[in-house]
Design a protein around this motif. Structure first.
Motif, PDB file in Angstrom:
ATOM      1  N   VAL A  80       0.843  -1.203   0.000  1.00 21.74           N
ATOM      2  CA  VAL A  80       0.000   0.000   0.000  1.00 21.74           C
ATOM      3  C   VAL A  80       0.877   1.251   0.000  1.00 21.74           C
ATOM      4  O   VAL A  80       0.616   2.198  -0.742  1.00 21.74           O
ATOM      5  CB  VAL A  80      -0.965  -0.010   1.208  1.00 21.74           C
ATOM      6  N   GLN A  81       1.929   1.236   0.799  1.00 22.06           N
ATOM      7  CA  GLN A  81       2.839   2.391   0.840  1.00 22.06           C
ATOM      8  C   GLN A  81       3.460   2.632  -0.539  1.00 22.06           C
ATOM      9  O   GLN A  81       3.541   3.766  -1.005  1.00 22.06           O
ATOM     10  CB  GLN A  81       3.917   2.177   1.893  1.00 22.06           C
ATOM     11  N   GLU A  84       0.796   4.116  -2.786  1.00 20.08           N
ATOM     12  CA  GLU A  84       0.537   5.527  -2.469  1.00 20.08           C
ATOM     13  C   GLU A  84       1.648   6.429  -3.002  1.00 20.08           C
ATOM     14  O   GLU A  84       1.385   7.526  -3.477  1.00 20.08           O
ATOM     15  CB  GLU A  84       0.393   5.702  -0.954  1.00 20.08           C
ATOM     16  N   GLN A  85       2.883   5.951  -2.933  1.00 18.86           N
ATOM     17  CA  GLN A  85       4.005   6.744  -3.421  1.00 18.86           C
ATOM     18  C   GLN A  85       4.049   6.788  -4.944  1.00 18.86           C
ATOM     19  O   GLN A  85       4.462   7.782  -5.523  1.00 18.86           O
ATOM     20  CB  GLN A  85       5.318   6.184  -2.876  1.00 18.86           C
ATOM     21  N   THR A  87       1.432   6.599  -6.938  1.00 15.20           N
ATOM     22  CA  THR A  87       0.236   7.233  -7.482  1.00 15.20           C
ATOM     23  C   THR A  87       0.285   8.728  -7.194  1.00 15.20           C
ATOM     24  O   THR A  87       0.489   9.112  -6.050  1.00 15.20           O
ATOM     25  CB  THR A  87      -1.032   6.625  -6.831  1.00 15.20           C
ATOM     26  N   PRO A  89      -0.812  12.116  -5.904  1.00 12.63           N
ATOM     27  CA  PRO A  89      -1.775  12.342  -4.829  1.00 12.63           C
ATOM     28  C   PRO A  89      -3.180  12.694  -5.310  1.00 12.63           C
ATOM     29  O   PRO A  89      -4.158  12.273  -4.733  1.00 12.63           O
ATOM     30  CB  PRO A  89      -1.173  13.517  -4.053  1.00 12.63           C
ATOM     31  N   TYR A  92      -4.991   9.523  -6.256  1.00 15.26           N
ATOM     32  CA  TYR A  92      -5.240   8.594  -5.163  1.00 15.26           C
ATOM     33  C   TYR A  92      -6.509   9.046  -4.452  1.00 15.26           C
ATOM     34  O   TYR A  92      -6.501   9.947  -3.631  1.00 15.26           O
ATOM     35  CB  TYR A  92      -4.042   8.574  -4.217  1.00 15.26           C
ATOM     36  N   LYS A  94     -10.361   9.011  -2.505  1.00 15.76           N
ATOM     37  CA  LYS A  94     -10.962   8.528  -1.265  1.00 15.76           C
ATOM     38  C   LYS A  94     -11.504   7.114  -1.451  1.00 15.76           C
ATOM     39  O   LYS A  94     -11.479   6.315  -0.518  1.00 15.76           O
ATOM     40  CB  LYS A  94     -12.093   9.459  -0.832  1.00 15.76           C
ATOM     41  N   GLN A  96     -10.197   4.759  -3.374  1.00 13.23           N
ATOM     42  CA  GLN A  96      -9.056   3.843  -3.295  1.00 13.23           C
ATOM     43  C   GLN A  96      -8.628   3.661  -1.846  1.00 13.23           C
ATOM     44  O   GLN A  96      -8.358   2.533  -1.410  1.00 13.23           O
ATOM     45  CB  GLN A  96      -7.882   4.367  -4.119  1.00 13.23           C
ATOM     46  N   ALA A  97      -8.566   4.753  -1.115  1.00 16.98           N
ATOM     47  CA  ALA A  97      -8.174   4.671   0.295  1.00 16.98           C
ATOM     48  C   ALA A  97      -9.171   3.807   1.077  1.00 16.98           C
ATOM     49  O   ALA A  97      -8.775   3.005   1.926  1.00 16.98           O
ATOM     50  CB  ALA A  97      -8.090   6.073   0.898  1.00 16.98           C
ATOM     51  N   ILE A 100      -8.664   0.072   0.287  1.00 14.68           N
ATOM     52  CA  ILE A 100      -7.459  -0.415   0.966  1.00 14.68           C
ATOM     53  C   ILE A 100      -7.741  -0.639   2.449  1.00 14.68           C
ATOM     54  O   ILE A 100      -7.339  -1.649   3.021  1.00 14.68           O
ATOM     55  CB  ILE A 100      -6.287   0.554   0.740  1.00 14.68           C
TER      56      ILE A 100
END
Length: 167
Positions: A80-81, A84-85, A87, A89, A92, A94, A96-97, A100
């Motif tokens: 996931v980290q 996130e890096q 993608t 920002p 990325y 809500k 997708q978050a 996850i």
């Protein structure tokens, strides 16, 4: 078939496999989830620069969680980290978050980390409630969230927050 047609078919097939990944995860069907991951890997070799290729790592981790491997959670968080890096920002979302966090809840639950899984379920619920009305979370992820809540929270819980989540 020309290259354009085959690329179009590959993208369509990836969308079908993506649904198989989510459904297998929801059903906690380890064998079908592993098959869908394998199919995704095979197909993405023919489709350059897939933006969701990194995201499938979370499903690989779910296969490991279904196998009871405690290392799955560390791999999931690392995946996931990395996602996130990788993608931008702005891209990325809500949604997708949320997806996850729901998968994190499921992995924690499958690995018997009940307290952390409940906290994750509460975060997922907060995230779900914070999504703008014009966006609709994927129905399979909503079902996963509901499944997690039912499996994690006793209907006779004394915690008001957990009780409200279960309702």
């Amino acid at each position: 078939t020309n290259l354009g047609d085959s690329t179009y078919l590959a993208h369509k097939t990836i969308r079908l496999i993506s649904t198989a990944l989510k459904f297998s995860c929801l059903m906690e069907d380890r064998d079908n989830l592993a098959k869908a991951v394998s199919d995704f890997d095979l197909l993405t070799k023919s489709v350059p620069a897939r933006s969701d290729a990194e995201g499938v790592n979370s499903y690989r981790c779910m296969v490991q969680a279904l196998d009871g491997k405690q290392s799955a959670l560390n791999r999931f968080n690392a995946s996931v980290q990395k996602l996130e890096q990788a993608t931008p920002p702005i891209a990325y979302t809500k949604l997708q978050a949320l997806s996850i966090e729901i998968m994190r809840t499921q992995a924690l639950r499958l690995l018997s980390n009940t307290d952390l899984a409940r906290k994750s379920a509460l975060r997922a619920e907060d995230m779900l409630n914070a999504i703008d009305a014009e966006f609709t979370p994927d129905i399979l992820f909503r079902a996963m969230h509901a499944h997690n809540v039912i499996r994690l929270i006793n209907p006779e819980t004394r915690s008001r927050k957990l009780y409200d989540l279960r309702r």
